[in-house]
Design a protein around this motif. Structure first.
Motif, mmCIF file in Angstrom:
data_model
loop_
_atom_site.group_PDB
_atom_site.id
_atom_site.type_symbol
_atom_site.label_atom_id
_atom_site.label_comp_id
_atom_site.label_asym_id
_atom_site.label_seq_id
_atom_site.Cartn_x
_atom_site.Cartn_y
_atom_site.Cartn_z
ATOM 1 N N VAL A 239 3.810 2.798 0.929
ATOM 2 C CA VAL A 239 3.188 1.750 1.744
ATOM 3 C C VAL A 239 1.872 2.262 2.317
ATOM 4 O O VAL A 239 1.773 3.425 2.724
ATOM 5 C CB VAL A 239 4.117 1.323 2.904
ATOM 6 C CG1 VAL A 239 3.434 0.272 3.782
ATOM 7 C CG2 VAL A 239 5.441 0.799 2.391
ATOM 8 N N LYS A 252 0.658 -4.341 6.237
ATOM 9 C CA LYS A 252 1.338 -3.324 5.443
ATOM 10 C C LYS A 252 1.412 -3.809 3.999
ATOM 11 O O LYS A 252 1.905 -4.896 3.727
ATOM 12 C CB LYS A 252 2.744 -3.081 5.987
ATOM 13 C CG LYS A 252 2.792 -2.451 7.371
ATOM 14 C CD LYS A 252 4.223 -2.227 7.813
ATOM 15 C CE LYS A 252 4.274 -1.590 9.196
ATOM 16 N NZ LYS A 252 5.695 -1.386 9.649
ATOM 17 N N THR A 254 2.768 -2.780 0.236
ATOM 18 C CA THR A 254 3.585 -1.870 -0.559
ATOM 19 C C THR A 254 2.957 -1.680 -1.943
ATOM 20 O O THR A 254 2.259 -2.573 -2.447
ATOM 21 C CB THR A 254 5.017 -2.399 -0.727
ATOM 22 O OG1 THR A 254 4.989 -3.595 -1.518
ATOM 23 C CG2 THR A 254 5.652 -2.696 0.625
#
Length: 268
Positions: A239, A252, A254
């Protein structure tokens, strides 16, 4: 200007525009309390906090661009970048009349310590090409910096007045303005403007704090790097965290989601 009509409270910050008859000046005014609350809620939501003095400078800039936008055509958007040396920081604020939104962020990292203080203004109107102007200024009073921008780039007088910590008035010269009157206006005279001058309500506009940044837009920013150097982007982390440069929102991303996004884009 559209015909003036009241807006529902939930529509956002209400900015009223009046024309001063016989003086040929435009007055825009708003109480920014609710907008500042939205700004602080945004900070809390994304887990960041600024120095209180820096926040005050940012809030001046946010108020200034909102009142400026309210005095401009409906198809215009503006973005200002204000570089300060004392304190050392960059302020960014933007307003879009088409979307009725304002947003901004301040930066204290990677700011040049030896650069001149510069006020950069980017303006887009309709489908026209963007226009940029740059003005130097002294001190750290944001309202005075915007007034200098008006004199140098707009080539007309614009003045800001404070009724309180969150209540501001902006008066800008229109064609055939009584400049002697405008340049000598005092805070006391502004407070009596309703009774001393003939004001005509032109318009009521609504603005809200909104950026529009999303996970998808952040991935679009990272896509080219992901294609060329995915290991350099993620390393061993699954992440990464990225902050929106317009509003400071923290996203965030990934590796799995970004790979899927890039794959979908390449498959189009």
């Amino acid at each position: 200007m559209n015909d003036p009509k009241p807006l529902p409270a939930e529509a956002g910050l209400e900015v009223r525009s009046h024309f001063v008859r016989g003086r040929n000046a435009l007055v825009t005014r708003a109480d920014f309390g609710d907008l500042y609350v939205d700004y602080y809620l945004h900070q809390g939501q994304h887990g960041y906090q600024h120095d209180p003095f820096h926040d005050e400078l940012f809030k001046q800039a946010l108020a200034a661009i909102t009142l400026h936008c309210a005095s401009r055509p409906w198809n215009e958007s503006s973005a200002w970048t204000i570089h300060l040396q004392a304190p050392l920081l960059n302020l960014f604020v933007a307003g879009d009349n088409r979307l009725s939104t304002v947003v901004g962020q301040l930066f204290t990292e990677n700011v040049k310590a030896d650069a001149a203080q510069i006020f950069l203004a980017d303006v887009v109107r309709g489908n026209e090409a963007p226009q940029r102007s740059a003005v130097d200024f002294t001190g750290n009073d944001i309202f005075r910096a915007v007034e200098r921008y008006y004199l140098q780039s707009e080539q007309r007088v614009g003045r800001f007045f404070s009724f309180g910590p969150e209540d501001f008035v902006f008066i800008s010269a229109q064609p055939q303005c009584d400049l002697q009157w405008l340049e000598k206006l005092t805070v006391e005279e502004i407070q009596m403007l309703d009774s001393s001058e003939q004001l005509s309500l032109l318009e009521i506009r609504s603005y809200r704090w909104e950026c529009g940044c999303t996970q998808e837009r952040m991935m679009a920013v990272l896509a080219s790097v992901m294609k060329s150097d995915p290991e350099g982007l993620f390393g061993e982390d699954p992440v990464i965290r990225i902050s929106c440069p317009r509003c400071g929102a923290r996203h965030k991303i990934t590796r799995e989601a970004l790979e899927a996004y890039v794959g979908a884009e390449e498959g189009k």
